[in-house]
Design a protein around this motif. Sequence first.
Motif, short mmCIF file in Angstrom:
data_model
loop_
_atom_site.label_atom_id
_atom_site.label_comp_id
_atom_site.label_asym_id
_atom_site.label_seq_id
_atom_site.Cartn_x
_atom_site.Cartn_y
_atom_site.Cartn_z
N VAL A 192 14.88 16.88 -24.56
CA VAL A 192 15.23 16.59 -25.96
C VAL A 192 14.01 16.92 -26.81
CG1 VAL A 192 16.05 14.87 -27.60
CG2 VAL A 192 16.76 14.75 -25.21
N THR A 193 14.17 17.85 -27.74
CA THR A 193 13.06 18.33 -28.55
C THR A 193 13.35 18.04 -30.02
OG1 THR A 193 12.72 20.15 -26.98
CG2 THR A 193 11.64 20.33 -29.13
N ASN A 207 8.11 22.77 -33.19
CA ASN A 207 8.62 21.80 -32.23
C ASN A 207 7.68 20.59 -32.24
OD1 ASN A 207 10.79 23.42 -31.41
ND2 ASN A 207 9.54 24.48 -29.88
N MET A 208 8.18 19.49 -32.77
CA MET A 208 7.32 18.33 -33.00
C MET A 208 6.97 17.59 -31.71
SD MET A 208 7.20 18.99 -36.11
CE MET A 208 6.02 17.70 -36.43
N LEU A 246 17.56 17.70 -33.46
CA LEU A 246 17.28 17.52 -32.04
C LEU A 246 17.89 18.68 -31.27
CD1 LEU A 246 17.96 13.70 -31.47
CD2 LEU A 246 15.76 14.83 -31.78
N LEU A 247 17.12 19.22 -30.35
CA LEU A 247 17.58 20.29 -29.48
C LEU A 247 17.70 19.74 -28.06
CD1 LEU A 247 18.21 23.28 -28.86
CD2 LEU A 247 15.74 23.61 -28.50
#
Length: 490
Positions: A134-135, A150-151, A192-193
């Motif tokens: 989960v990114t 991308n945090m 969210l990815l």
Amino acid sequence: MSNEVLYPTDMLNDVFTERSPLINASTKKSRFCDTDSSYSDSSGVHSPSNNRMKTILNNIKITFLCGVMLGSFGLFISVSDKAPLFHQVSVSADDPLHINLPFQRSAYPLIRTSFKGKFLPHFYDNFSDVDLFVTLQKVDPEHDNEVRENMSVWRQSFAPAILWKELPDTTVEHFFDLQTHRKDWVKYRYQLLLTTNNDRQPITLSVNLSEAPRSIEYGVLFAMCILVCLYVIIVFDLIHRTLAAMWAGIVAMGVLAFLNEKPTLSHVMSWMDIETLCLLFGMMVLVAILCETGFFDYVAVLAYKLAKGKRWTVITLMCLFTAFISAFLDNVTTILLFTPVSIRLCEVMELNPKNVLIALVMFSNIGGTATAVGDPPNVIIISNEEVAKKGIGFANFTLHMSIGSALAMVVTYFVIRVMYRNLIPLQFEEPHEVVELRQEIQVWKRAAGSLSLYSRDENSVRRMLLQKVEALEILMKKKTFRQKPCQRCI
């Protein structure tokens, strides 16, 4: 008209039947000077200023507790119930999932992501090669949602496909912090990815997103503070224990509402273990019936008869009887009912009941852990559904716990025998008459301190009780301290 209330002479004689007629001695000037002049005012009940201060502190206490409770209750009812709503999604290695976050402009800095599926705990990571990633991404809506950064990335192990039918769904949570990026909310959006490294088949799970304040990270600290306050209220007897538990429960619900974690009514009802409560209620009813029949008094007297008055034998038998009874009845109620007759036996044997009661409490706790119904935590454990599914019943639990309890009793008894091998620490430091007199003084002081100052009759009774206290204090000083004639009175 005088504020003094007149009482019949025979009534006063019935109330103050003491060994020495010293009721009015405190009103006269004594021939003796105390070697300890501060003794008579040790309780503080003689001082009107102390009474006023006690009333002020009591009002402050009530105001503070009521204010905290009402504030928590108001906060609880002002927040609406939010039942978690999960959305089922599917994630594959070839088709990642993007979820837009609608909370960027919210006042809450944390985003809670809850996932429900066939997840594995971290200590089982080596049993599976399937992971969910989960990114948190920052995207630019003005440039066709281009990903700028991308945090943070969070990884969670997922069970292999062959175990999906056997494993239950497990809920895992993770918090993403948006506080450090608040300045970018006007320009950027966040999403969210969800990706996976399982290239054989997609994984199915349910997702729930919610907001959370920064203070939710200190939830354990809030719980600890509430627990400490509850124990302080109970230890110092600020209010009744039942009201203290209700106060702590209301404050806890208010804190949950403040953390945006207000539970639903069905969730709150699920916290109540009806089976455990009914079992404890039934045991307490059984203990009350045994108390009415004189069972505990009979056991104590039987121990004294079997020991033929020998001190160590009486203490040993009392400890064994207490441990055995506590194994099948509620140990807290059992020790409370054993206490009066144990104190009486200690008085007969001229022993200090304090240390003997501590030994009984220790054996009661050890005996209560031997069975599934002897201690409330054991009842909660044996009533748990997961424990029952493992085939652990009353017999299995008792078989495994009784061995450890027996060893603990042997070690505890050995330590007690070594500590009190000569029985001197178990004996009174003062003569028995002085100890009884000191205890009686404390009873009269508490009775005088419990009366309010609002009624004329209560003031009169209070003055009579204080006269009784002064008389008993003079009597005890004559028995305890060496007094010298007062130079001013010669």
